[in-house]
Design an enzyme around this catalytic site. Structure first.
Site, PDB file in Angstrom:
ATOM      1  CG  HIS A  89      -2.049   0.954   1.099  1.00  0.00           C
ATOM      2  ND1 HIS A  89      -3.211   0.632   0.445  1.00  0.00           N
ATOM      3  CD2 HIS A  89      -2.195   2.231   1.498  1.00  0.00           C
ATOM      4  CE1 HIS A  89      -4.030   1.657   0.467  1.00  0.00           C
ATOM      5  NE2 HIS A  89      -3.429   2.660   1.101  1.00  0.00           N
ATOM      6  CG  ASP A 168     -11.513   3.690   4.526  1.00  0.00           C
ATOM      7  OD1 ASP A 168     -11.015   4.703   5.055  1.00  0.00           O
ATOM      8  OD2 ASP A 168     -11.185   3.293   3.393  1.00  0.00           O
ATOM      9  NE  ARG A 175      -9.005  10.997   5.828  1.00  0.00           N
ATOM     10  CZ  ARG A 175      -8.149  10.053   5.402  1.00  0.00           C
ATOM     11  NH1 ARG A 175      -8.578   8.848   5.112  1.00  0.00           N
ATOM     12  NH2 ARG A 175      -6.876  10.311   5.282  1.00  0.00           N
ATOM     13  CB  SER A 190      -8.061   5.497   5.890  1.00  0.00           C
ATOM     14  OG  SER A 190      -8.236   5.251   4.526  1.00  0.00           O
ATOM     15  CE  LYS A 194      -8.326   1.617   2.161  1.00  0.00           C
ATOM     16  NZ  LYS A 194      -8.598   3.035   2.127  1.00  0.00           N
TER      17      LYS A 194
HETATM   18  N1  URA Z   1      -4.594   5.571   1.390  1.00  0.00           N
HETATM   19  C1  URA Z   1      -5.711   5.215   2.067  1.00  0.00           C
HETATM   20  O1  URA Z   1      -6.280   4.154   1.848  1.00  0.00           O
HETATM   21  N2  URA Z   1      -6.184   6.052   2.979  1.00  0.00           N
HETATM   22  C2  URA Z   1      -5.605   7.226   3.281  1.00  0.00           C
HETATM   23  O2  URA Z   1      -6.076   7.911   4.131  1.00  0.00           O
HETATM   24  C3  URA Z   1      -4.445   7.596   2.578  1.00  0.00           C
HETATM   25  C4  URA Z   1      -3.945   6.749   1.621  1.00  0.00           C
END
Ligand code: URA
Length: 449
Positions: A89, A168, A175, A190, A194
């Site tokens: 990620h 989220d 956001r 966030s 996930k």
């Molecule tokens: N990636 C995400 O999934 N959430 C964030 O807040 C920032 C980057």
């Protein structure tokens, strides 16, 4: 942060006010609020207000843990068997198309890759928006389909489903349009809600820092790394964090279709060096976390091997086909939606590039329609930029700096963007900048947290 013991009945108003005034929220209050967001008993405007209060007053470690758990368990979770199920990620950047390169590399090296990615957020582009520029590519599999696809094909790429961390999904979109993105607790909750829900056993975390990242300073990037690692430890997941540079766009392409093209070029071994190098490092980390190699260095070596011999490109082609996309784009870029008009922006003086305002390029893409200003906005896949130069490079007067891809009705807008790029976004000086920023600042290789 002040601590206030209260005994009142929960109400969204009171919880917002409590955080607004700098008090610590309890686990029960946070979970009640997030449950309300999920079942719609708490409204978007109340969530937006709480987001701003969290942004301004902060959340400590235990509040962040409560928020992460509340978001994670707002939906379903899955689990994969095996140490070799690894995801990556990125905290978000400009021109960051590494997922399209590293996922096929890791897959070709034997890693099982369950990739759940996001849409554009603020000035940063989203993996899901980019991949949807490939006609037919289905990013909305159900969790069951996602699990079956990963078990069968060892790789799948989906957007957040309604089943995974639905809180989220809602909060992310809010956001994006309420200037509350770059907050360490909000980013931690966030990302981790996930990543934990999708069931990978290890996560490689690319924490971007610099002018185009949400974490502008290295100290903040390190703090985010620690917060993410704390959460991974709580859930017994392997995590390797890298802090990487985002002071100029990664690669040359910024914009949805353009970034897909550049990713394929990298997979064909003819893409820009920076995005190639970072993708190989991140894929190497995934290979190492999957315990395919004994060391991180050996993982990187393996990553280079499968990139060079074309196996990674074939993995990407397979991924497109398996998710219903038009795999012919790999050999024919004209099958991708690209804006009809291009404009070359030429340098007005000679010298060395000393800076490229990274965030601004992301914002220009949003202005042209390649990102969202409001949650309901549709994405224009075809607009964007090719930034031909990078920091430290020599440039002649009249030389091409940037190519803009735009639509018929955007000529005036492009003129304004051109002026901003030449006057403010790309700085050229007579002397070469002494210290060039490295691509990777820091790697925390200890996968056991
Ligand atoms: N990636 C995400 O999934 N959430 C964030 O807040 C920032 C980057």
């Amino acid at each position: 942060m002040k601590n206030l013991e209260t005994n009142y009945k929960f109400s969204a108003y009171d919880i917002i006010a409590k955080k607004r005034d700098g008090y610590k929220l309890s686990d029960a209050e946070i979970k009640w609020f997030i449950a309300g967001v999920t079942d719609k008993s708490v409204s978007d405007y109340q969530m937006s207000a709480l987001l701003m209060a969290i942004y301004l007053k902060g959340f400590d470690k235990s509040e962040t843990a409560s928020l992460t758990d509340a978001m994670l368990f707002s939906g379903s979770t899955i689990n994969f068997e095996g140490v070799d199920v690894i995801d990556k990620h990125s905290t978000g950047g400009v021109g960051d198309k590494a997922s399209f390169i590293l996922a096929p590399i890791a897959h070709a090296a034997g890693v099982k890759v369950p990739m759940m990615a996001g849409r554009g957020l603020g000035h940063t582009g989203g993996t899901i928006d980019k991949v949807e520029s490939i006609k037919g590519f289905k990013t909305s599999l159900t969790l069951k389909e996602f699990k079956e696809a990963v078990d069968k094909n060892r790789m799948a790429l989906i957007g957040q489903t309604g089943e995974i961390a639905p809180a989220d999904k809602k909060i992310y979109a809010l956001r994006d349009v309420t200037a509350t993105v770059d907050s360490i607790p909000l980013i931690t909750a966030s990302i981790m809600s996930k990543k934990l829900a999708e069931g990978a056993n290890g996560i490689v975390m690319d924490i971007k820092t610099g002018s185009g990242a949400f974490m502008k300073t290295r100290a903040n990037a390190r703090a985010l790394g620690k917060s993410l690692r704390d959460t991974a430890t709580r859930f017994d997941k392997k995590m390797l964090t890298m802090i990487t540079d985002m002071n100029q766009p990664l690669g040359e392409a910024v914009g949805n279709s353009l970034e897909i093209i550049e990713s394929i070029e990298v997979l064909k071994n003819r893409g820009p060096k920076d995005i190639t190098d970072i993708s190989v490092e991140l894929a190497g980390a995934m290979i190492y976390l999957a315990e395919i190699t004994k060391t991180y260095k050996a993982g990187v070596k393996k990553a280079k091997e499968v990139l060079k011999n074309g196996k990674a490109l074939e993995s990407f082609r397979d991924l497109i086909r398996l998710q219903g996309g038009d795999e012919l784009v790999v050999d024919d870029y004209s099958r991708l939606p690209l804006a009809k008009n291009t404009k070359e922006i030429l340098s007005t003086n000679a010298g060395y590039i000393t800076s490229i305002a990274c965030q601004e390029f992301g914002e220009h893409v949003v202005t042209l329609g390649g990102g969202r200003k409001k949650t309901e906005d549709l994405i224009d896949f075809g607009v964007g930029f090719i930034v031909h130069k990078c920091v430290g490079q020599k440039v002649k007067k009249g030389e091409k700096l940037v190519t803009v891809y735009f639509n018929d009705n955007q000529r005036k807008l492009v003129e304004e963007i051109e002026e901003e790029i030449l006057k403010q976004n790309i700085k050229i000086k007579a002397t070469k900048p002494k210290v060039l920023k490295p691509l990777i600042y820091d790697i925390d290789e200890n996968p056991l947290c």
